[in-house]
Design a protein around this motif. Structure first.
Motif, short mmCIF file in Angstrom:
data_model
loop_
_atom_site.label_atom_id
_atom_site.label_comp_id
_atom_site.label_asym_id
_atom_site.label_seq_id
_atom_site.Cartn_x
_atom_site.Cartn_y
_atom_site.Cartn_z
N TYR A 69 0.85 -1.20 0.00
CA TYR A 69 0.00 0.00 0.00
C TYR A 69 0.88 1.25 0.00
N TRP A 70 0.48 2.25 -0.80
CA TRP A 70 1.13 3.56 -0.68
C TRP A 70 0.44 4.31 0.42
N VAL A 71 1.23 4.90 1.32
CA VAL A 71 0.66 5.67 2.43
C VAL A 71 0.35 7.10 1.96
N ASP A 72 1.16 7.61 1.04
CA ASP A 72 1.03 9.00 0.60
C ASP A 72 0.78 9.08 -0.92
N LYS A 73 0.24 10.22 -1.33
CA LYS A 73 -0.05 10.42 -2.75
C LYS A 73 1.23 10.47 -3.59
N GLU A 74 2.30 10.94 -2.96
CA GLU A 74 3.57 11.09 -3.69
C GLU A 74 4.26 9.75 -3.94
N ALA A 75 3.70 8.67 -3.36
CA ALA A 75 4.27 7.33 -3.51
C ALA A 75 5.73 7.28 -3.03
N LYS A 76 5.95 7.80 -1.83
CA LYS A 76 7.29 7.73 -1.23
C LYS A 76 7.31 6.81 -0.01
N THR A 77 6.16 6.70 0.64
CA THR A 77 6.07 5.88 1.86
C THR A 77 5.16 4.69 1.58
N ALA A 78 5.65 3.49 1.86
CA ALA A 78 4.85 2.29 1.58
C ALA A 78 4.76 1.39 2.80
N LEU A 79 3.65 0.65 2.86
CA LEU A 79 3.41 -0.29 3.95
C LEU A 79 3.01 -1.61 3.30
N ILE A 80 3.60 -2.70 3.77
CA ILE A 80 3.27 -4.01 3.22
C ILE A 80 2.62 -4.85 4.32
N ASP A 81 1.32 -5.10 4.16
CA ASP A 81 0.59 -5.95 5.12
C ASP A 81 0.83 -7.40 4.72
N SER A 82 1.02 -8.26 5.71
CA SER A 82 1.35 -9.66 5.39
C SER A 82 0.52 -10.62 6.24
N PRO A 83 0.40 -11.88 5.78
CA PRO A 83 -0.34 -12.87 6.58
C PRO A 83 0.46 -13.19 7.85
N GLY A 84 -0.24 -13.43 8.94
CA GLY A 84 0.44 -13.77 10.20
C GLY A 84 1.16 -15.10 10.08
N PHE A 85 2.27 -15.20 10.78
CA PHE A 85 3.00 -16.47 10.74
C PHE A 85 2.72 -17.27 12.00
N GLN A 86 2.84 -18.60 11.86
CA GLN A 86 2.67 -19.47 13.01
C GLN A 86 4.03 -19.79 13.62
N GLU A 87 5.02 -19.87 12.74
CA GLU A 87 6.35 -20.22 13.20
C GLU A 87 7.35 -19.37 12.45
N PHE A 88 8.38 -18.93 13.17
CA PHE A 88 9.41 -18.14 12.53
C PHE A 88 10.63 -19.03 12.39
N GLY A 89 10.89 -19.51 11.19
CA GLY A 89 11.94 -20.51 10.99
C GLY A 89 13.34 -19.91 10.97
N LEU A 90 14.23 -20.51 11.75
CA LEU A 90 15.63 -20.07 11.77
C LEU A 90 16.53 -21.22 11.33
N HIS A 91 15.97 -22.10 10.51
CA HIS A 91 16.66 -23.36 10.23
C HIS A 91 17.91 -23.22 9.38
N HIS A 92 18.11 -22.04 8.81
CA HIS A 92 19.33 -21.82 8.03
C HIS A 92 20.52 -21.52 8.95
N ILE A 93 20.25 -21.36 10.25
CA ILE A 93 21.32 -21.02 11.19
C ILE A 93 21.85 -22.28 11.88
N ASP A 94 23.16 -22.37 11.97
CA ASP A 94 23.81 -23.46 12.69
C ASP A 94 23.72 -23.15 14.19
N ALA A 95 23.32 -24.13 14.99
CA ALA A 95 23.17 -23.92 16.44
C ALA A 95 24.42 -23.29 17.05
N ARG A 96 25.59 -23.67 16.56
CA ARG A 96 26.87 -23.17 17.11
C ARG A 96 27.10 -21.68 16.79
N HIS A 97 26.35 -21.15 15.84
CA HIS A 97 26.50 -19.73 15.50
C HIS A 97 25.47 -18.86 16.20
#
Ligand SMILES: Nc1nc2c(ncn2[C@@H]2O[C@H](COP(=O)(O)OP(=O)(O)OP(=O)(O)O)[C@@H](O)[C@H]2O)c(=O)[nH]1
Ligand SMILES: [Mg+2]
Ligand SMILES: [Zn+2]
Length: 177
Positions: A86-114
């Motif tokens: 969504y554009w917040v302003d007429k000048e199309a400089k400020t935008a907001l992106i609404d998204s579906p809620g998540f159930q889980e936030f995956g961090l599986h690309h991270i190694d536990a040791r890091h």
């Protein structure tokens, strides 16, 4: 007040917090508007957090669907099912992106040791550990565990954050198959 207290560890890490109440008037919305001006912002959070309600406040005419949270489960109902710009302003400089809620936030690309190196409040204490490959779970001479036990407000890690570290470590260290 309790939620604000829980967030103290994040304020100490330097994250800026703006408390918002979207029912009834609030001055805080003006502060948020100023913060978002000229930027593109992705609104993220679990279902029922109020992402679409916020979008409707900031973007007149957005008409994003919102729904009461489930009384039985005390969670949202995944009202938003697609991501919308969504554009917040007429000048199309400020935008907001609404998204579906998540159930889980995956961090599986991270190694536990890091993991400890990626948590800003835990990282500074890692160099005090006796063992270079310390997991900060049980080792003697662990700088992280010492910081959790410490009472000093400056050189310490909150119990709540350390629990998050342990839970994430267990999740990331679990066999993937
Ligand atoms: N009391 C109060 N209720 C709010 C606030 N913000 C949102 N709500 C209510 O919370 C419920 C869920 O809001 P939504 O905006 O649909 O939540 P969402 O994050 O978009 O949910 P999903 O689309 O399912 O991810 C609605 O009934 C809102 O009226 C708030 O600041 N205060
Ligand atoms: Mg929504
Ligand atoms: Zn350690």
């Amino acid at each position: 007040e309790r939620a604000w207290g829980w967030l103290a560890a994040y304020r100490d890490m330097g994250y800026r917090m703006l408390p918002l109440s979207l029912k009834g008037s609030s001055d805080s919305l003006d502060m948020l508007k100023a913060e978002l001006a000229g930027k593109t912002t992705l609104v993220l959070g679990p279902s029922g957090a109020g992402k679409s309600t916020l979008t409707n406040h900031l973007v007149p005419g957005a008409l994003a669907a919102t729904r009461e949270i489930s009384q039985a489960l005390n969670t949202g109902k995944h009202t938003t099912t697609s991501t919308t710009w969504y554009w917040v302003d007429k000048e199309a400089k400020t935008a907001l992106i609404d998204s579906p809620g998540f159930q889980e936030f995956g961090l599986h690309h991270i190694d536990a040791r890091h993991l400890s190196g990626l948590m800003p409040d835990i990282k500074p204490f890692v160099e005090r550990c006796k063992f270079y490959n310390c997991t900060h779970l049980h080792e003697p001479g662990c700088g992280v565990i010492a910081a959790v036990k410490s009472d000093s407000s400056a050189g310490s890690i909150s119990d709540r954050r350390y629990k998050i570290y342990r839970d994430l470590f267990a999740e990331l260290d679990a066999p993937k198959f």
